[in-house]
Design an enzyme around this catalytic site. Structure first.
Site, PDB file in Angstrom:
ATOM      1  N   ASN A 189       0.850  -1.199   0.000  1.00 34.21           N
ATOM      2  CA  ASN A 189       0.000   0.000   0.000  1.00 34.21           C
ATOM      3  C   ASN A 189       0.884   1.246   0.000  1.00 34.21           C
ATOM      4  O   ASN A 189       2.117   1.153  -0.006  1.00 34.21           O
ATOM      5  CB  ASN A 189      -0.968  -0.012   1.190  1.00 34.21           C
ATOM      6  CG  ASN A 189      -0.228  -0.061   2.503  1.00 34.21           C
ATOM      7  OD1 ASN A 189       0.507   0.859   2.844  1.00 34.21           O
ATOM      8  ND2 ASN A 189      -0.393  -1.155   3.253  1.00 34.21           N
ATOM      9  N   LYS A 208     -14.034   2.766  15.111  1.00 30.14           N
ATOM     10  CA  LYS A 208     -12.761   2.037  15.294  1.00 30.14           C
ATOM     11  C   LYS A 208     -12.336   2.043  16.754  1.00 30.14           C
ATOM     12  O   LYS A 208     -11.821   1.045  17.268  1.00 30.14           O
ATOM     13  CB  LYS A 208     -11.658   2.658  14.430  1.00 30.14           C
ATOM     14  CG  LYS A 208     -11.545   1.940  13.114  1.00 30.14           C
ATOM     15  CD  LYS A 208     -10.563   2.518  12.148  1.00 30.14           C
ATOM     16  CE  LYS A 208     -11.019   2.060  10.764  1.00 30.14           C
ATOM     17  NZ  LYS A 208     -10.357   2.676   9.672  1.00 30.14           N
ATOM     18  N   LYS A 212       8.480 -18.290  -8.663  1.00 33.34           N
ATOM     19  CA  LYS A 212       7.843 -17.216  -9.432  1.00 33.34           C
ATOM     20  C   LYS A 212       6.775 -17.820 -10.349  1.00 33.34           C
ATOM     21  O   LYS A 212       7.076 -18.710 -11.158  1.00 33.34           O
ATOM     22  CB  LYS A 212       8.893 -16.480 -10.260  1.00 33.34           C
ATOM     23  CG  LYS A 212       8.330 -15.279 -10.967  1.00 33.34           C
ATOM     24  CD  LYS A 212       9.338 -14.592 -11.846  1.00 33.34           C
ATOM     25  CE  LYS A 212       8.615 -13.608 -12.737  1.00 33.34           C
ATOM     26  NZ  LYS A 212       9.367 -13.281 -13.923  1.00 33.34           N
TER      27      LYS A 212
HETATM   28  N1  CTP Z   1      -4.136  -2.163  12.233  1.00 28.69           N
HETATM   29  C1  CTP Z   1      -3.367  -3.126  12.836  1.00 28.69           C
HETATM   30  N2  CTP Z   1      -3.359  -4.408  12.344  1.00 28.69           N
HETATM   31  C2  CTP Z   1      -4.099  -4.745  11.283  1.00 28.69           C
HETATM   32  C3  CTP Z   1      -4.882  -3.762  10.663  1.00 28.69           C
HETATM   33  C4  CTP Z   1      -4.899  -2.486  11.168  1.00 28.69           C
HETATM   34  O1  CTP Z   1      -2.679  -2.810  13.796  1.00 28.69           O
HETATM   35  N3  CTP Z   1      -4.050  -5.988  10.825  1.00 28.69           N
HETATM   36  C5  CTP Z   1      -4.184  -0.829  12.809  1.00 28.69           C
HETATM   37  C6  CTP Z   1      -3.476   0.238  12.005  1.00 28.69           C
HETATM   38  O2  CTP Z   1      -2.123   0.361  12.376  1.00 28.69           O
HETATM   39  C7  CTP Z   1      -4.273   1.482  12.382  1.00 28.69           C
HETATM   40  C8  CTP Z   1      -5.689   0.939  12.519  1.00 28.69           C
HETATM   41  O3  CTP Z   1      -5.535  -0.426  12.865  1.00 28.69           O
HETATM   42  O4  CTP Z   1      -3.871   1.983  13.617  1.00 28.69           O
HETATM   43  C9  CTP Z   1      -6.476   1.047  11.264  1.00 28.69           C
HETATM   44  O5  CTP Z   1      -7.710   0.430  11.448  1.00 28.69           O
HETATM   45  P1  CTP Z   1      -8.415  -0.475  10.314  1.00 28.69           P
HETATM   46  O6  CTP Z   1      -9.809  -0.683  10.745  1.00 28.69           O
HETATM   47  O7  CTP Z   1      -7.667  -1.690  10.053  1.00 28.69           O
HETATM   48  O8  CTP Z   1      -8.341   0.493   9.115  1.00 28.69           O
HETATM   49  P2  CTP Z   1      -8.353   0.094   7.631  1.00 28.69           P
HETATM   50  O9  CTP Z   1      -7.301  -0.917   7.319  1.00 28.69           O
HETATM   51  O10 CTP Z   1      -8.275   1.366   6.881  1.00 28.69           O
HETATM   52  O11 CTP Z   1      -9.717  -0.689   7.470  1.00 28.69           O
HETATM   53  P3  CTP Z   1     -11.216  -0.196   7.243  1.00 28.69           P
HETATM   54  O12 CTP Z   1     -11.535  -0.686   5.906  1.00 28.69           O
HETATM   55  O13 CTP Z   1     -11.940  -0.863   8.353  1.00 28.69           O
HETATM   56  O14 CTP Z   1     -11.258   1.292   7.397  1.00 28.69           O
END
Ligand code: CTP
Length: 446
Positions: free
Chosen positions: A253, A383, A333
């Protein structure tokens, strides 16, 4: 240095934030046996007072063509005295003046009058450095035989990242000694000014400035850095994760890690012990911060949860962890047309933030991030509840001044206490705002 050796360095300081590093350069040259005199532009005196350089060099510092008691023509006398002139830091302005022979103040007139070799150590904003005008001035000066200790790449005072950082002090000292025709190895020597102080690194510089302040009779005052996080321990996740599809392909990402690394740097500068668990980024470890490098979400989970011991006071999850990872990464691969790479089965990764929040004891604070493009506060509040953490830092990544990779961010601090919306700020200020809020939560508990 032998008695025949050339040892006179005229240090010309121009007006940039890196002017304070000229103090360390001065001391490094003195340690190598050089005698250093200093000329400053008026702007330079806004960054470091001339009294500091006077105390360190043990000589009067020239800042103006006029009113110099005992030396009516300082630009001529000092240019004749010098064996080498070192311009450090050199702004874009002084380079432009040198390139075009402008002599409208003491520093530029002195440089125009110099018959000795001239060495320039530039420091400026990356766009000012890359501007064709500055680059043309650089070439003009190089063609004329002016030496350069080139600026390096890194985080600049303005928050931008790129080339423009003053070269390392040791490199500037070595280059100056090389021009003087001496070996670059510093040797002990008697030092004028405050001989008992032999600085190394940032702490050494602070020591030096404190010593100069002590001997200045109150003329120099020092604003001590805030050290309010001494005794605290932070664990910070940062950057993206890479989820392998096969040995050469992965899902990633847009995270650069800037936010996490800036928070880590500020926490360390404020006195905390800091560990970053970092996904793949191209950032240097901030000074004094331990960086544990990982690649995948699973590795980040293991590294973060195993380090979240009771000695950690606060965990801040800035990482953009992949929510899904390929269920069956190939061990070779994949060949398109022969094997299927158009459909990849994914499985959900484990949530590190939620895991840390579930592990925390009553004394620990856990902070998460919410990068959203719409309904920022509502999503952040959801969240906060879902993950069970103490604070969510919400930022609107649809805004250019708050998106991935930007040097600014517009955050809202969302907790059970309410929502604190902030204006767009440079990342170091954002980091401080988050750390201040963590302190408030801790104090509230105490
Ligand atoms: N996070 C984490 N471990 C994961 C996923 C997320 O620690 N496997 C943490 C990120 O570091 C951040 C927060 O969770 O602090 C983000 O929340 P999340 O709900 O996962 O956000 P998104 O990935 O953007 O998902 P959504 O589609 O729910 O918004």
């Amino acid at each position: 240095m032998g008695s025949q050796a050339k040892t006179h360095v005229l240090l010309v300081v121009s007006g940039g934030i890196a002017a304070y590093k000229a103090c360390e350069v001065l001391r490094g040259l003195q340690k190598a046996g050089c005698e250093v005199r200093v000329a400053m532009t008026q702007d330079a005196t806004r960054f470091v007072g001339e009294v500091t350089f006077e105390a360190l060099s043990g000589h009067a510092v020239y800042t103006s063509m006029y009113d110099n008691v005992g030396d009516p023509i300082p630009h001529i006398s000092s240019s004749e005295w010098a064996d080498v002139a070192l311009v450090c830091p050199a702004t874009a302005n002084i380079m432009a003046k040198m390139a075009h022979g402008v002599a409208d103040d003491l520093a530029s007139s002195t440089l125009l009058a110099c018959g000795c070799p001239v060495l320039v150590a530039p420091a400026m904003n990356v766009r000012m450095w890359q501007n064709p005008a500055t680059q043309a001035n650089l070439r003009v000066l190089q063609d004329r035989g002016v030496g350069f200790v080139m600026p390096t790449e890194g985080r600049l005072a303005c928050g931008d990242v790129g080339t423009g950082k003053l070269a390392d002090v040791a490199d500037i000292v070595s280059a100056t000694l090389a021009v003087l025709g001496e070996a670059a190895t510093p040797e002990p020597a008697s030092v004028s000014g405050n001989p008992e102080v032999q600085p190394t690194g940032q702490d050494g510089l602070l020591e030096l400035i404190r010593a100069a302040a002590a001997s200045s009779g109150g003329a120099i005052t020092i604003e001590e850095p805030v050290r309010d996080l001494v005794g605290w321990s932070f664990l910070i996740t940062a950057g993206p994760t890479h989820e392998a599809i096969d040995p050469v392909r992965f899902i990633a990402n847009a995270s650069t890690g800037k936010m996490g690394y800036t928070i880590a740097r500020r926490a360390a500068e404020r006195g905390a012990k800091v560990t970053i668990v970092s996904g793949p980024v191209s950032l240097e470890a901030p000074e004094g911060v331990e960086v544990v490098r990982v690649t995948s979400a699973a590795q980040m989970y293991e590294a973060a949860t195993s380090r979240f011991t009771s000695s950690v006071d606060c965990a801040i999850c800035t990482a953009a962890v992949a929510d899904y990872t390929p269920a069956h990464p190939a061990d070779h691969k994949l060949k398109k047309g022969i094997e299927r790479i158009d459909v990849i089965e994914l499985v959900e990764t484990r949530d590190i933030l939620a895991a840390l929040a579930s592990m925390k004891d009553s004394g620990q604070v856990v902070v998460g991030f919410a990068a959203e493009t719409n309904d920022l506060i509502a999503y952040a509040q959801a969240k906060l509840a879902k993950k069970g953490c103490d604070l969510i830092v919400a930022n609107d990544v649809s805004r250019a001044d708050s998106t991935f990779g930007a040097d600014t961010s517009r955050i809202s601090l969302v907790s059970s206490e309410g929502v604190d919306e902030r204006e767009t700020m440079p990342l170091p200020q954002v980091a401080d705002a988050i750390l201040d809020r963590v302190c408030e939560i801790m104090e509230g508990r105490a």
